[in-house]
Design a protein around this motif. Structure first.
Motif, mmCIF file in Angstrom:
data_model
loop_
_atom_site.group_PDB
_atom_site.id
_atom_site.type_symbol
_atom_site.label_atom_id
_atom_site.label_comp_id
_atom_site.label_asym_id
_atom_site.label_seq_id
_atom_site.Cartn_x
_atom_site.Cartn_y
_atom_site.Cartn_z
ATOM 1 N N MET A 56 0.853 -1.191 0.000
ATOM 2 C CA MET A 56 0.000 0.000 0.000
ATOM 3 C C MET A 56 0.886 1.237 0.000
ATOM 4 O O MET A 56 1.305 1.711 1.026
ATOM 5 C CB MET A 56 -0.888 -0.002 1.250
ATOM 6 C CG MET A 56 -1.735 1.249 1.388
ATOM 7 S SD MET A 56 -2.674 1.219 2.928
ATOM 8 C CE MET A 56 -3.493 2.773 2.766
ATOM 9 N N SER A 57 1.205 1.710 -1.149
ATOM 10 C CA SER A 57 2.045 2.902 -1.223
ATOM 11 C C SER A 57 1.256 4.060 -1.824
ATOM 12 O O SER A 57 1.821 4.988 -2.376
ATOM 13 C CB SER A 57 3.299 2.606 -2.047
ATOM 14 O OG SER A 57 2.933 2.208 -3.342
ATOM 15 N N ASP A 58 -0.061 4.012 -1.718
ATOM 16 C CA ASP A 58 -0.903 5.077 -2.254
ATOM 17 C C ASP A 58 -1.193 6.133 -1.187
ATOM 18 O O ASP A 58 -2.319 6.534 -0.977
ATOM 19 C CB ASP A 58 -2.198 4.504 -2.828
ATOM 20 C CG ASP A 58 -2.987 3.683 -1.819
ATOM 21 O OD1 ASP A 58 -2.382 3.220 -0.837
ATOM 22 O OD2 ASP A 58 -4.198 3.503 -2.032
ATOM 23 N N LEU A 59 -0.125 6.567 -0.512
ATOM 24 C CA LEU A 59 -0.266 7.586 0.523
ATOM 25 C C LEU A 59 -0.414 8.955 -0.126
ATOM 26 O O LEU A 59 0.170 9.239 -1.170
ATOM 27 C CB LEU A 59 0.943 7.564 1.461
ATOM 28 C CG LEU A 59 1.129 6.290 2.275
ATOM 29 C CD1 LEU A 59 2.423 6.363 3.074
ATOM 30 C CD2 LEU A 59 -0.050 6.025 3.189
ATOM 31 N N ASP A 60 -1.189 9.799 0.504
ATOM 32 C CA ASP A 60 -1.437 11.155 0.035
ATOM 33 C C ASP A 60 -0.168 11.987 0.238
ATOM 34 O O ASP A 60 0.280 12.171 1.371
ATOM 35 C CB ASP A 60 -2.607 11.732 0.829
ATOM 36 C CG ASP A 60 -2.992 13.137 0.403
ATOM 37 O OD1 ASP A 60 -2.243 13.787 -0.353
ATOM 38 O OD2 ASP A 60 -4.063 13.599 0.856
ATOM 39 N N GLU A 61 0.387 12.479 -0.833
ATOM 40 C CA GLU A 61 1.648 13.237 -0.762
ATOM 41 C C GLU A 61 1.477 14.602 -0.098
ATOM 42 O O GLU A 61 2.456 15.255 0.232
ATOM 43 C CB GLU A 61 2.250 13.416 -2.163
ATOM 44 C CG GLU A 61 2.710 12.115 -2.798
ATOM 45 C CD GLU A 61 3.850 11.444 -2.043
ATOM 46 O OE1 GLU A 61 4.713 12.148 -1.487
ATOM 47 O OE2 GLU A 61 3.866 10.206 -2.011
ATOM 48 N N THR A 62 0.225 15.035 0.098
ATOM 49 C CA THR A 62 0.004 16.349 0.701
ATOM 50 C C THR A 62 -0.159 16.267 2.217
ATOM 51 O O THR A 62 -0.332 17.293 2.868
ATOM 52 C CB THR A 62 -1.259 17.029 0.103
ATOM 53 O OG1 THR A 62 -2.421 16.274 0.464
ATOM 54 C CG2 THR A 62 -1.151 17.130 -1.408
ATOM 55 N N ARG A 63 -0.123 15.055 2.770
ATOM 56 C CA ARG A 63 -0.269 14.868 4.221
ATOM 57 C C ARG A 63 0.937 14.106 4.752
ATOM 58 O O ARG A 63 1.544 13.316 4.034
ATOM 59 C CB ARG A 63 -1.541 14.072 4.530
ATOM 60 C CG ARG A 63 -2.806 14.799 4.123
ATOM 61 C CD ARG A 63 -4.063 13.992 4.422
ATOM 62 N NE ARG A 63 -4.094 13.574 5.810
ATOM 63 C CZ ARG A 63 -4.403 12.330 6.205
ATOM 64 N NH1 ARG A 63 -4.715 11.401 5.346
ATOM 65 N NH2 ARG A 63 -4.408 12.025 7.480
#
Length: 76
Positions: free
Chosen positions: A1-8
């Motif tokens: 799961m590397s679909d982390l939000d880059e803005t947070r």
């Protein structure tokens, strides 16, 4: 799961995932939670980021760490 939000903050997002898994019973009280190495592998984060997640979970009383054994769910 590397679909982390880059803005947070990544550590906060991973913390929320683990906290939700504890709350929904995926990791029941007394169960071992993923290690720093496992968090790095699952989420594609840096080791320092994974360590920050573990520190926050401990600080919030959600897990306890037994040296040489791992970290375990303390409460829901």
């Amino acid at each position: 799961m590397s679909d982390l939000d880059e803005t947070r903050a990544k550590w906060r997002q991973v913390y929320e995932v683990i906290r939700a898994r504890i709350a929904d019973g995926t990791y029941p009280v007394g169960a071992r939670v993923p290690s720093v190495v496992q968090l790095v592998e699952e989420f594609g984060i840096a080791s320092a980021t994974a360590q920050k997640v573990m520190r926050a979970l401990r600080a919030d009383g959600l897990i306890r760490t037994e040296p040489g054994m791992g970290s375990f769910v303390e409460k829901i």
